[in-house]
Structures are given as C-alpha cells and as structure tokens.
Design a protein around this motif. Structure first.
Motif, PDB file in Angstrom:
ATOM      1  N   TRP A  34       0.705  -1.283   0.034  1.00 54.65           N
ATOM      2  CA  TRP A  34       0.011   0.075  -0.060  1.00 54.65           C
ATOM      3  C   TRP A  34       0.775   1.182   0.023  1.00 54.65           C
ATOM      4  O   TRP A  34       0.341   2.250  -0.295  1.00 54.65           O
ATOM      5  N   ARG A  35       2.140   1.158   0.491  1.00 53.92           N
ATOM      6  CA  ARG A  35       2.977   2.326   0.325  1.00 53.92           C
ATOM      7  C   ARG A  35       3.791   2.664  -1.142  1.00 53.92           C
ATOM      8  O   ARG A  35       3.559   3.532  -1.483  1.00 53.92           O
ATOM      9  N   CYS A  36       4.138   1.542  -1.886  1.00 54.56           N
ATOM     10  CA  CYS A  36       4.850   1.704  -3.001  1.00 54.56           C
ATOM     11  C   CYS A  36       4.295   1.124  -4.018  1.00 54.56           C
ATOM     12  O   CYS A  36       4.725   1.130  -5.318  1.00 54.56           O
ATOM     13  N   ASP A  37       3.021   0.431  -4.104  1.00 52.37           N
ATOM     14  CA  ASP A  37       2.350  -0.386  -5.136  1.00 52.37           C
ATOM     15  C   ASP A  37       3.277  -1.354  -5.804  1.00 52.37           C
ATOM     16  O   ASP A  37       2.676  -1.852  -6.784  1.00 52.37           O
ATOM     17  N   GLU A  38       4.251  -1.795  -5.019  1.00 55.62           N
ATOM     18  CA  GLU A  38       4.883  -2.893  -5.528  1.00 55.62           C
ATOM     19  C   GLU A  38       4.136  -4.402  -5.172  1.00 55.62           C
ATOM     20  O   GLU A  38       3.666  -4.287  -4.105  1.00 55.62           O
ATOM     21  N   TYR A  39       4.133  -5.185  -5.916  1.00 54.58           N
ATOM     22  CA  TYR A  39       3.638  -6.698  -5.631  1.00 54.58           C
ATOM     23  C   TYR A  39       4.677  -7.579  -4.753  1.00 54.58           C
ATOM     24  O   TYR A  39       5.769  -7.729  -5.439  1.00 54.58           O
ATOM     25  N   VAL A  40       4.539  -7.931  -3.697  1.00 54.78           N
ATOM     26  CA  VAL A  40       5.265  -8.791  -3.100  1.00 54.78           C
ATOM     27  C   VAL A  40       4.888  -9.776  -2.270  1.00 54.78           C
ATOM     28  O   VAL A  40       3.536 -10.141  -2.443  1.00 54.78           O
ATOM     29  N   VAL A  41       5.687 -10.919  -2.068  1.00 58.88           N
ATOM     30  CA  VAL A  41       5.193 -12.023  -1.190  1.00 58.88           C
ATOM     31  C   VAL A  41       5.026 -11.984   0.114  1.00 58.88           C
ATOM     32  O   VAL A  41       4.163 -12.375   0.852  1.00 58.88           O
ATOM     33  N   ASP A  42       6.213 -11.335   0.717  1.00 59.10           N
ATOM     34  CA  ASP A  42       5.925 -11.025   2.278  1.00 59.10           C
ATOM     35  C   ASP A  42       5.769  -9.432   2.664  1.00 59.10           C
ATOM     36  O   ASP A  42       6.887  -8.929   2.620  1.00 59.10           O
ATOM     37  N   LEU A  85       7.607  -4.281   4.124  1.00 60.46           N
ATOM     38  CA  LEU A  85       7.411  -2.974   4.679  1.00 60.46           C
ATOM     39  C   LEU A  85       8.697  -2.470   5.672  1.00 60.46           C
ATOM     40  O   LEU A  85       8.957  -1.600   5.865  1.00 60.46           O
ATOM     41  N   VAL A  86       9.080  -3.489   6.515  1.00 59.59           N
ATOM     42  CA  VAL A  86      10.234  -3.334   7.509  1.00 59.59           C
ATOM     43  C   VAL A  86      11.377  -3.110   6.839  1.00 59.59           C
ATOM     44  O   VAL A  86      12.163  -2.099   7.303  1.00 59.59           O
ATOM     45  N   ALA A  87      11.732  -3.902   5.897  1.00 64.23           N
ATOM     46  CA  ALA A  87      13.204  -3.963   5.424  1.00 64.23           C
ATOM     47  C   ALA A  87      13.446  -3.287   3.945  1.00 64.23           C
ATOM     48  O   ALA A  87      14.373  -2.911   3.504  1.00 64.23           O
ATOM     49  N   GLU A  88      12.314  -3.578   2.987  1.00 62.80           N
ATOM     50  CA  GLU A  88      12.356  -3.297   1.578  1.00 62.80           C
ATOM     51  C   GLU A  88      11.834  -2.418   1.070  1.00 62.80           C
ATOM     52  O   GLU A  88      12.360  -1.773  -0.006  1.00 62.80           O
ATOM     53  N   CYS A  89      10.638  -1.791   1.452  1.00 64.34           N
ATOM     54  CA  CYS A  89      10.006  -0.758   0.972  1.00 64.34           C
ATOM     55  C   CYS A  89      10.605   0.414   0.694  1.00 64.34           C
ATOM     56  O   CYS A  89      11.063   1.044   1.854  1.00 64.34           O
ATOM     57  N   PRO A  90      10.937   1.085  -0.552  1.00 68.42           N
ATOM     58  CA  PRO A  90      11.475   2.221  -0.752  1.00 68.42           C
ATOM     59  C   PRO A  90      10.732   3.370   0.021  1.00 68.42           C
ATOM     60  O   PRO A  90      11.218   4.379   0.227  1.00 68.42           O
ATOM     61  N   GLU A  91       9.685   3.445   0.346  1.00 64.35           N
ATOM     62  CA  GLU A  91       8.678   4.334   0.769  1.00 64.35           C
ATOM     63  C   GLU A  91       8.473   4.362   2.317  1.00 64.35           C
ATOM     64  O   GLU A  91       7.865   4.935   2.865  1.00 64.35           O
ATOM     65  N   SER A  92       9.194   3.171   2.748  1.00 62.69           N
ATOM     66  CA  SER A  92       9.304   3.143   4.416  1.00 62.69           C
ATOM     67  C   SER A  92       9.925   4.087   5.142  1.00 62.69           C
ATOM     68  O   SER A  92      10.872   4.805   4.652  1.00 62.69           O
ATOM     69  N   ASP A  93       9.360   4.468   6.351  1.00 66.25           N
ATOM     70  CA  ASP A  93       9.984   5.373   7.175  1.00 66.25           C
ATOM     71  C   ASP A  93      11.301   4.995   7.891  1.00 66.25           C
ATOM     72  O   ASP A  93      11.591   5.744   8.613  1.00 66.25           O
TER      73      ASP A  93
END
Length: 161
Positions: free
Chosen positions: A139-147, A152-160
């Motif tokens: 929901w942050r970066c619109d990328e499709y992921v398995v986990d 969200l914690v380690a990979e999302c470029p839009e993560s805080d």
C-alpha cells in the motif's frame, strides 16, 4: 537383495508390470512380498479415512503396484480405476491434496489425470492452488510482494525506517 536359486517370484511380477503397466495385486502373477521392492516393485496408495482435507475415504484402499519406469499419471489412472467409487466419495481438491502427499510430481500428475481422463478439473491450476505464495500489493509503494511484513520493514522504498 539376492534371491535364492529358483526364487524368481519377484521377477515374475517385474515382467508382468513391464508388459502391462501398473496393476493391482489381483492382476499380478504372484503375491507381492516386501523383498520384491529390491527388484523394483513399488506399491502406491493414498491415505484412507478422515483427513484434514475434509474428506473421508474408505479405510482400505487397494494398492497399485508399479515400476520406476511407470509415470505417476499411469499409476494414478490405474489406482482410480482399481478403487471404484473413489471419485464419487472424494472431492477433486481433496484427491489432489492426498496424491500430493507423495510429492509435487504426483500432485501435478493427479491434476492432469483428473482433468484429462476423468473431466473433473476444467481449468489449469492457479498459482495459489499449486501452493505457490500469493503476491500482495504494498500500500506504500504499489509493488507486488510475497511477504508484505518483511517488505514494509526492510525493503519498501517508501518505508519510514
């Protein structure tokens, strides 16, 4: 395992299976003994009784005997023909799951046999029904992921973080 001189019982079954393909015990020329596995005669069955898949199968399903050279599809076809009424007593999904207990190759063969020979599966399996992980949209970066949680914690470029 070596056989005693004149003890060719296991080889009689091998010869029969080579010529005729997978078969129930009643069709074999001799009774199958545990030692016949040493000459390549294997048995196949699925678990009977109530299972976690929500189906209840007769407790004593008849085994089918086969050789390494036989395909899982051939073994499954003979198994279903040998165990009359099994298709009426079980769901297709439950049967696929039980055949899959022997491995992915057996699960895939069961799907093929049930679809092509018995007309029970109308379409190819989805990634989810094959047991592949389902991809979800972040929901942050619109990328499709398995986990999603790890993403969200380690990979999302839009993560805080």
């Amino acid at each position: 395992m070596d056989f005693e001189p004149g003890d060719d019982v296991g080889y009689q079954n091998v010869a029969y299976l080579r010529e005729n393909g997978p078969a129930p015990a009643a069709d074999l020329p001799t009774e199958v003994a545990t030692r016949h596995r040493a000459v390549g005669v294997y048995s196949f069955t699925i678990q009977g009784g109530s299972g976690s898949d929500g189906i209840s199968l007769p407790g004593s399903l008849r085994k089918v005997y086969y050789l390494d050279e036989h395909s899982p599809s051939d073994v499954i076809t003979v198994f279903l023909e040998t165990n009359d009424g099994l298709l009426e007593e079980a769901t297709t999904k439950g049967l696929v799951r039980r055949f899959g207990g022997h491995g992915a190759e057996w699960r895939d063969a069961a799907r093929t046999v049930l679809r092509e020979e018995f007309g029970l599966l109308s379409s190819d399996p989805t990634p989810e029904s094959r047991g592949e992980p389902q991809r979800v949209k972040c929901w942050r970066c619109d990328e499709y992921v398995v986990d999603l949680e790890t993403h969200l914690v380690a990979e999302c470029p839009e993560s805080d973080s």
